[in-house]
Design a protein around this motif. Sequence first.
Motif, mmCIF file in Angstrom:
data_model
loop_
_atom_site.group_PDB
_atom_site.id
_atom_site.type_symbol
_atom_site.label_atom_id
_atom_site.label_comp_id
_atom_site.label_asym_id
_atom_site.label_seq_id
_atom_site.Cartn_x
_atom_site.Cartn_y
_atom_site.Cartn_z
ATOM 1 N N THR A 1 0.850 -1.202 0.000
ATOM 2 C CA THR A 1 0.000 0.000 0.000
ATOM 3 C C THR A 1 0.885 1.251 0.000
ATOM 4 O O THR A 1 2.054 1.188 0.394
ATOM 5 N N PHE A 2 0.332 2.379 -0.403
ATOM 6 C CA PHE A 2 1.056 3.661 -0.353
ATOM 7 C C PHE A 2 1.617 3.931 1.045
ATOM 8 O O PHE A 2 1.103 3.424 2.042
ATOM 9 N N TYR B 1 1.421 -1.043 4.767
ATOM 10 C CA TYR B 1 0.637 -2.288 4.784
ATOM 11 C C TYR B 1 1.127 -3.180 3.654
ATOM 12 O O TYR B 1 1.253 -2.744 2.511
ATOM 13 N N ILE B 2 1.430 -4.422 3.996
ATOM 14 C CA ILE B 2 1.896 -5.412 3.018
ATOM 15 C C ILE B 2 0.962 -6.611 3.099
ATOM 16 O O ILE B 2 0.505 -6.960 4.181
ATOM 17 N N ARG C 1 -7.437 -2.065 -5.317
ATOM 18 C CA ARG C 1 -7.192 -2.990 -4.199
ATOM 19 C C ARG C 1 -7.536 -4.385 -4.693
ATOM 20 O O ARG C 1 -8.083 -4.552 -5.774
ATOM 21 N N ILE C 2 -7.170 -5.375 -3.879
ATOM 22 C CA ILE C 2 -7.543 -6.736 -4.253
ATOM 23 C C ILE C 2 -8.634 -7.215 -3.312
ATOM 24 O O ILE C 2 -8.752 -6.713 -2.186
ATOM 25 N N VAL C 3 -9.460 -8.146 -3.796
ATOM 26 C CA VAL C 3 -10.411 -8.831 -2.931
ATOM 27 C C VAL C 3 -10.260 -10.332 -3.156
ATOM 28 O O VAL C 3 -10.324 -10.804 -4.286
ATOM 29 N N LYS D 1 -6.458 -9.871 4.207
ATOM 30 C CA LYS D 1 -5.628 -10.200 3.050
ATOM 31 C C LYS D 1 -5.936 -9.278 1.868
ATOM 32 O O LYS D 1 -5.131 -9.157 0.944
ATOM 33 N N SER D 2 -7.122 -8.663 1.876
ATOM 34 C CA SER D 2 -7.580 -7.884 0.718
ATOM 35 C C SER D 2 -7.034 -6.458 0.782
ATOM 36 O O SER D 2 -7.745 -5.499 1.111
ATOM 37 N N ILE D 3 -5.781 -6.311 0.469
ATOM 38 C CA ILE D 3 -5.027 -5.068 0.662
ATOM 39 C C ILE D 3 -5.512 -3.945 -0.270
ATOM 40 O O ILE D 3 -5.802 -4.173 -1.438
#
Length: 321
Positions: free
Chosen positions: A176-177, A195-196, A229-231, A239-241
């Motif tokens: 994440t940024f 955030y990783i 972002r991912i889901v 997990k969905s960063i």
Amino acid sequence: MHVIRRRGWEIPESQATPEHIYLNRRTLLAGAGALAASALPGLAHAQRVADLPDPSVSLYPVKRNEKYALDRELTPEKIVTNYNNFYEFGFDKDIARAAQALPIRPWTVKLDGMVEKEMTVDIDDLLRRMPLEERLYRMRCVEAWSMAVPWSGFPMAKLVELAKPLSSAKYVRMETFLNRAVAPGQRMPLYPWPYIEGMTVAEAMNDLAFMVTGIYGKPAPKQHGAPLRIVMPWKYGFKSIKSIVRITFTDKRPVGLWEEAQGREYGFWANVNPKVDHPRWSQATEEDIGTGQRRPTLLFNGYGEFVADLYKGLENEPLYM
Ligand SMILES: Nc1nc2c(c(=O)[nH]1)N[C@H]1C(S)=C(S)[C@@H](COP(=O)(O)O)O[C@H]1N2
Ligand SMILES: [Mo]
């Protein structure tokens, strides 16, 4: 995720921080805002950038992919968009307003590590190249609440295709940024920012892994992790960063922010399983945040038919934490 609920005196020496950090959140955020406004040059400009209209608005709504049917009503938009986890902007669910400070244009995503050729893609180029669709997914947070959401976006597999990973790459690491000027949470040294999160390349290639750019037929608002972002709906929500700036292909298993902060409670796999409790609470049921009802939690959040094969031969791994 409760890690922060420790009091100052319970925090290990290595993480000790000045006392002002433990003022109540409102005071804290107000103070941080005032500090930012006075001490950081260019903040007024940054605010104007953050307020620009989303240039992707004309892309939505997109066609629904009917393959992923829900077993429950969609959660009302007003509830979903005001009940978020996004620790960069605060440690409770009420972060939607604070998140509006995030500038989401220009925005680029770096694809690097074990790939044929590293590249940096602009979000609007990416949106033009990717096949956008809508999917209705259940979402289950590790904190035992859930909702049902109409996401728009494209399969993560398409992004893997674009990145062209080498066959030696086994994992994907997402970042994440990092922008302390706009994200008050990142000024708290309690967490290992940025955030990783990570997954195997095989998980990223699974059709359920969805890169999200929109929600409820519109561009995703910032509190949901705009612009990308991912889901992964079969895994716990952490997990969905959100708000991804870098995707790295690697042969080393990435350590996510939660795993690093509290490895006994939050692991790499984090697949939903009602039979494996969190060390501090049961995962057997969940609260539907739309209706307030309790419902039984499903193995793989009900997506076993699509993902169970990914875990054959990994039975000795801690797959459910
Ligand atoms: N960068 C970042 N991504 C994040 C989080 C976060 O704090 N920061 N929280 C996670 C958690 S715990 C959950 S449950 C989901 C919540 O997504 P939503 O607010 O869109 O429902 O985002 C995940 N992604
Ligand atoms: Mo979560």
